[in-house]
Design an enzyme around this catalytic site. Structure first.
Site, PDB file in Angstrom:
ATOM      1  N   GLU A 400       0.833  -1.213   0.000  1.00  0.00           N
ATOM      2  CA  GLU A 400       0.000   0.000   0.000  1.00  0.00           C
ATOM      3  C   GLU A 400       0.864   1.258   0.000  1.00  0.00           C
ATOM      4  O   GLU A 400       0.778   2.106   0.888  1.00  0.00           O
ATOM      5  CB  GLU A 400      -0.969  -0.028   1.179  1.00  0.00           C
ATOM      6  CG  GLU A 400      -1.890  -1.230   1.091  1.00  0.00           C
ATOM      7  CD  GLU A 400      -3.060  -1.205   2.065  1.00  0.00           C
ATOM      8  OE1 GLU A 400      -3.082  -0.353   2.969  1.00  0.00           O
ATOM      9  OE2 GLU A 400      -3.960  -2.049   1.895  1.00  0.00           O
ATOM     10  N   GLU A 491      -3.652  -9.266  -0.145  1.00  0.00           N
ATOM     11  CA  GLU A 491      -4.217  -9.064   1.201  1.00  0.00           C
ATOM     12  C   GLU A 491      -5.729  -9.050   1.081  1.00  0.00           C
ATOM     13  O   GLU A 491      -6.284  -8.367   0.218  1.00  0.00           O
ATOM     14  CB  GLU A 491      -3.698  -7.741   1.781  1.00  0.00           C
ATOM     15  CG  GLU A 491      -4.032  -7.550   3.241  1.00  0.00           C
ATOM     16  CD  GLU A 491      -3.344  -6.319   3.819  1.00  0.00           C
ATOM     17  OE1 GLU A 491      -2.152  -6.068   3.514  1.00  0.00           O
ATOM     18  OE2 GLU A 491      -4.017  -5.589   4.572  1.00  0.00           O
TER      19      GLU A 491
HETATM   20  C1  GAL Z   1      -4.242  -2.910   5.209  1.00  0.00           C
HETATM   21  C2  GAL Z   1      -2.758  -2.826   5.540  1.00  0.00           C
HETATM   22  C3  GAL Z   1      -2.403  -3.698   6.719  1.00  0.00           C
HETATM   23  C4  GAL Z   1      -3.387  -3.489   7.824  1.00  0.00           C
HETATM   24  C5  GAL Z   1      -4.788  -3.778   7.326  1.00  0.00           C
HETATM   25  C6  GAL Z   1      -5.861  -3.671   8.383  1.00  0.00           C
HETATM   26  O1  GAL Z   1      -4.659  -1.878   4.416  1.00  0.00           O
HETATM   27  O2  GAL Z   1      -2.003  -3.234   4.442  1.00  0.00           O
HETATM   28  O3  GAL Z   1      -1.111  -3.409   7.151  1.00  0.00           O
HETATM   29  O4  GAL Z   1      -3.282  -2.178   8.261  1.00  0.00           O
HETATM   30  O5  GAL Z   1      -5.078  -2.857   6.313  1.00  0.00           O
HETATM   31  O6  GAL Z   1      -7.126  -3.896   7.827  1.00  0.00           O
END
Ligand code: GAL
Length: 805
Positions: A400, A491
């Site tokens: 991100e 993710e």
């Molecule tokens: C994502 C991020 C993670 C964590 C997650 C929580 O956007 O990459 O590190 O913060 O959100 O939902």
């Protein structure tokens, strides 16, 4: 010259040894005043008290940072004269400065990368030496999660002759892989630190289970002060391929001979496997399609903090294996080397990630401050360190990254992937983007005719795989947007749950918090989150929502759930007093939440029947009962012997449900296939707490001062039924060759110390972690609590012949 048949002795001292024992530590506030003895790895933050005013904030785990000094006094035997002596740190959080006998060896801001210094020029041979390390984690916040502080990974001392294999100086690839025959290409960097040129023989040997499979050697002129690249090509007949089911490991052994004498021997474990990402078929390993069933994990080990411990990592992987996980994403930084070694051995794929930010920071004092000066070096070291691991199959150059939307994001992406490919072109490069296309429409549906505009990084040509963080509603448009580039869900999910806590009704889905950038005030007053799979962050999706999509389409190569384990920090949707995450499929203590069994029912062949919640409610209350099951056609539920009906999963359902007014007694579920019972599960209404039950994950451990036994403490009533609401405080006593190194209960709001000798139960359970001492014997653990029958447990410790430290 040939040294193949040399009669000379081949025994040389072990080149790399642990250097963890007998350090001294003092915290910055008392610099030089009160040193105390300890062994590494060490995380001083985890010993501190939770406080909302710590500058790390609740997002960083609300524990103290600060400055710490480490010192080690050691004698160097006179036999080291003429040798090269190096020290290697696997990771120091953060901003380390290392001195030998008062001379600065180097500084390293990055808290996760390993680094080596040459001690030789400043070493007092045959005399005493002092190594001092200053660690500065005082400028906070510098992390979006709990970082830990100190020399939290292993330290090694390497002693070699003047001619030797360079640090991270081997590179093994398998350019051609087939079941009949595979090619193994070895590159070895040999350094000659002598003042004169030498002729050397470099021999590379491929070993499998200790047996020689192939051997090559060549004579090279090693120029004084130079590094030489030596390459060999081997053929391996009928290779055992590395896979997640059978993680076969080979070793490349490098021997260097000078004047017929063996002067260095170096070992590189590697694997033989082929893989590919296909735009239609997804991920292919050794010619077979395989869905990537991954989890993201941060690096803390719960009550142990970030101080690395191989058994604690292995336990995490065992628990994940039980759920059917086959891949790990090292969110969002270089992992401990031991994690990769375990993944190689146990058969986990790894998406190895290097940065959470580039030039643009995410928190005030983070790595962006050091980006310009250090990112090239850190990336090079990361790839060289990790590129021989067969488990590593994707490089991620960032998570991100704020610049992903701008041209400079594209430029940096190209710069980084060029560095990666120069050092390793056998694995695809990706980044976790959010999302890889421009969209303002949150409800972006699945049907588009026109390709969406890619974000700058996705469109830069820097990436071999398009990595999605969240945005699951855009997945089905991937092949229209990026017809040439395969997909990976870097993710997913960000579902939330507190183990053991359930809100009725279960069939409404909540998106908590409402927005990532606004304080959320509508949660439960005690900062719990329902453990029915009914809550997710708005950018994410429930476990079931996510898996249903990934499962359906072959081109979706796989997913990495945010997260496998809960971690310290980032307690979304809440703020203080919460201090650890709710995202885990498994809580911080290592106890599975219910969604674990949904995955198990889908991702493993093991037969599953998991019913929940518990059966202790107020009379008359309507309670939803869920069952995850597999290998069966239906489940029938009974309350006190009376059938409440049969249920079967329809379409893409992943669970079945009954809504039942509570009456105390016994709930019984029976799964059946073709009319025959498959599994039976019962849950009984528990009486008041009356006894303690102890269960160790291992009753025999190594007497090596490192090994751990994780003991689950459960509260039960007089007849042995688990009491799901119990909160009794349990006191621990220990005798024999072991100590208590951590306690936990998985409660994200608890401010009790992880280092105490007592812990309150949380929804009926807590955990105590016992570590062996250096002598074999019997550890006696006693658990007591007022009003409860105490319990004793014996853990045996045995001498481990493979002990290294
Ligand atoms: C994502 C991020 C993670 C964590 C997650 C929580 O956007 O990459 O590190 O913060 O959100 O939902």
């Amino acid at each position: 010259m040939s040294c193949m048949n040399t009669g000379k002795s081949k025994s040389i001292p072990v080149r790399k040894q642990p250097f963890n024992r007998d350090w001294q530590f003092c915290s910055g506030d008392t610099a030089g005043v009160s040193w105390h003895k300890l062994n590494l790895p060490h995380d001083w933050s985890i010993e501190g008290e939770f406080n909302k005013d710590h500058p790390a904030t609740f997002s960083g785990g609300a524990l103290p940072g600060g400055i710490g000094y480490y010192k080690k006094e050691f004698n160097v035997p006179s036999g080291y004269a003429g040798k090269q002596v190096y020290i290697e740190f696997d990771g120091v959080y953060m901003n380390s400065e290392v001195y030998l006998n008062g001379k600065l060896l180097g500084r390293r801001p990055n808290g996760y990368i390993g680094f080596e210094y040459n001690l030789t020029p400043y070493l007092n041979v045959g005399a005493g030496n002092t190594l001092t390390v200053k660690v500065d984690n005082s400028q906070q916040p510098n992390s979006r999660w709990y970082s830990g502080s100190g020399i939290y990974r292993n330290v090694w001392l390497t002693v070699t002759g003047k001619v030797h294999v360079k640090h991270w100086g081997t590179y093994v690839t398998t350019p051609k892989v087939s079941k009949d025959q595979s090619d193994v290409h070895a590159e070895v960097e040999v350094i000659n630190n002598r003042a004169e040129d030498r002729k050397g023989v470099v021999r590379t040997i491929v070993l499998f289970k200790g047996e020689k499979v192939s051997e090559k050697e060549q004579t090279v002129t090693l120029k004084a002060g130079n590094t030489h690249l030596v390459t060999d090509d081997h053929t391996v007949k009928n290779p055992q391929l590395w896979s997640v089911e059978t993680p076969a490991l080979y070793t490349l052994e490098t021997e260097i001979y000078v004047d017929d004498r063996l002067v260095d021997r170096h070992r590189t474990p590697f694997g033989i496997r082929s893989f590919d990402f296909d735009t239609d078929k997804g991920f292919i390993l050794n010619g077979r399609q395989l869905k990537i069933r991954g989890v993201c994990n941060h690096h803390d080990l719960g009550a142990l903090g970030t101080a690395v411990n191989t058994r604690a990592l292995e336990r995490q992987l065992e628990i994940l294996r039980g759920m059917g996980v086959n891949a790990i994403r090292t969110a969002h930084n270089p992992p401990a080397p031991e994690l990769l070694e375990l993944c190689d051995k146990m058969g986990f794929l790894v998406m190895d990630e290097v940065f959470d930010m580039w030039e643009k920071g995410k928190s005030r004092y983070d790595y962006s401050l050091y980006w310009d000066e250090w990112h090239r070096q850190d990336l090079i070291d990361f790839i060289k360190r990790d590129r021989n691991h067969p488990s590593v199959f994707i490089w991620s150059i960032g998570n991100e990254i704020p610049e992903q939307w701008e041209e400079r994001g594209a430029e940096t992406g190209r710069e980084l992937s060029k560095i990666v490919r120069r050092l390793d072109d056998t694995r695809p490069v990706t980044a976790g983007m959010n999302p890889p296309i421009h969209t303002n429409n949150k409800d972006v549906t699945l049907q588009f005719d026109e390709p969406a505009t890619p974000n700058a990084l996705a469109g830069s040509g820097a990436l071999d795989l398009i990595g999605y963080n969240y945005a699951h509603r855009t997945y089905l448009q991937h092949q229209i947007n990026f017809p040439e580039t395969p997909f990976i869900a870097t993710e997913t999910t960000s579902a939330l749950a507190t183990r053991g806590y359930y809100d009725q009704r279960s069939d409404t889905v909540k998106r908590w918090p409402y927005r990532w950038d606004q304080l959320f005030l509508d949660g439960n007053p005690d900062n719990t989150v329902s453990a029915y799979d009914q809550v997710s962050a708005p950018w994410g999706s429930t476990h079931e929502e996510t898996w249903k999509i990934i499962k359906k389409h072959d081109f979706l190569s796989g997913m990495f759930i945010w997260t496998g384990f809960d971690y310290l920090g980032e307690p979304t949707p809440y703020v203080w007093p919460s201090r650890s995450s709710y995202f885990g499929v498994i809580d911080l203590a290592g106890f599975p939440k219910d969604a674990y069994y949904m995955y198990k029912s889908e991702w493993t062949d093991e037969t599953v029947l998991h019913i929940f919640p518990h059966w202790n409610w107020e009379p008359g209350r309507e309670v939803d009962i869920w069952a995850y099951y597999n290998n069966a056609d239906e489940v029938e539920l009974y309350l006190n012997g009376r059938s409440l009906g049969k249920r079967s999963k329809k379409g893409d359902d992943l669970h079945v449900m009954w809504r039942v007014p509570f009456n105390p007694g016994t709930l019984k579920a029976v799964s059946r296939k073709d009319g025959r019972d498959v599994l039976v599960k019962e849950i009984k209404t528990a009486g008041t707490a009356a006894q303690i039950q102890l269960e160790a994950d291992r009753n025999t451990i190594s007497a090596d001062s490192k090994d751990l036994s994780f003991v689950t403490v459960s509260i039960a009533d007089t007849t042995g039924n688990f009491v799901p609401t119990a909160t009794n405080r349990i006191e621990f006593e220990i005798s024999g060759p072991g100590k208590i190194v951590g306690v936990d209960n998985g409660d994200p709001t608890s401010h009790e110390s992880f280092k105490a000798k007592n812990r309150k139960a949380f929804y009926g359970k807590c955990l105590v972690i016992v570590q062996s001492a250096g002598t074999a014997g019997e550890i006696q653990l006693t658990a007591k609590s007022k009003g409860l029958k105490p319990q004793k447990l014996v853990i045996n410790t045995t001498r481990n012949r493979n002990e290294k430290d």
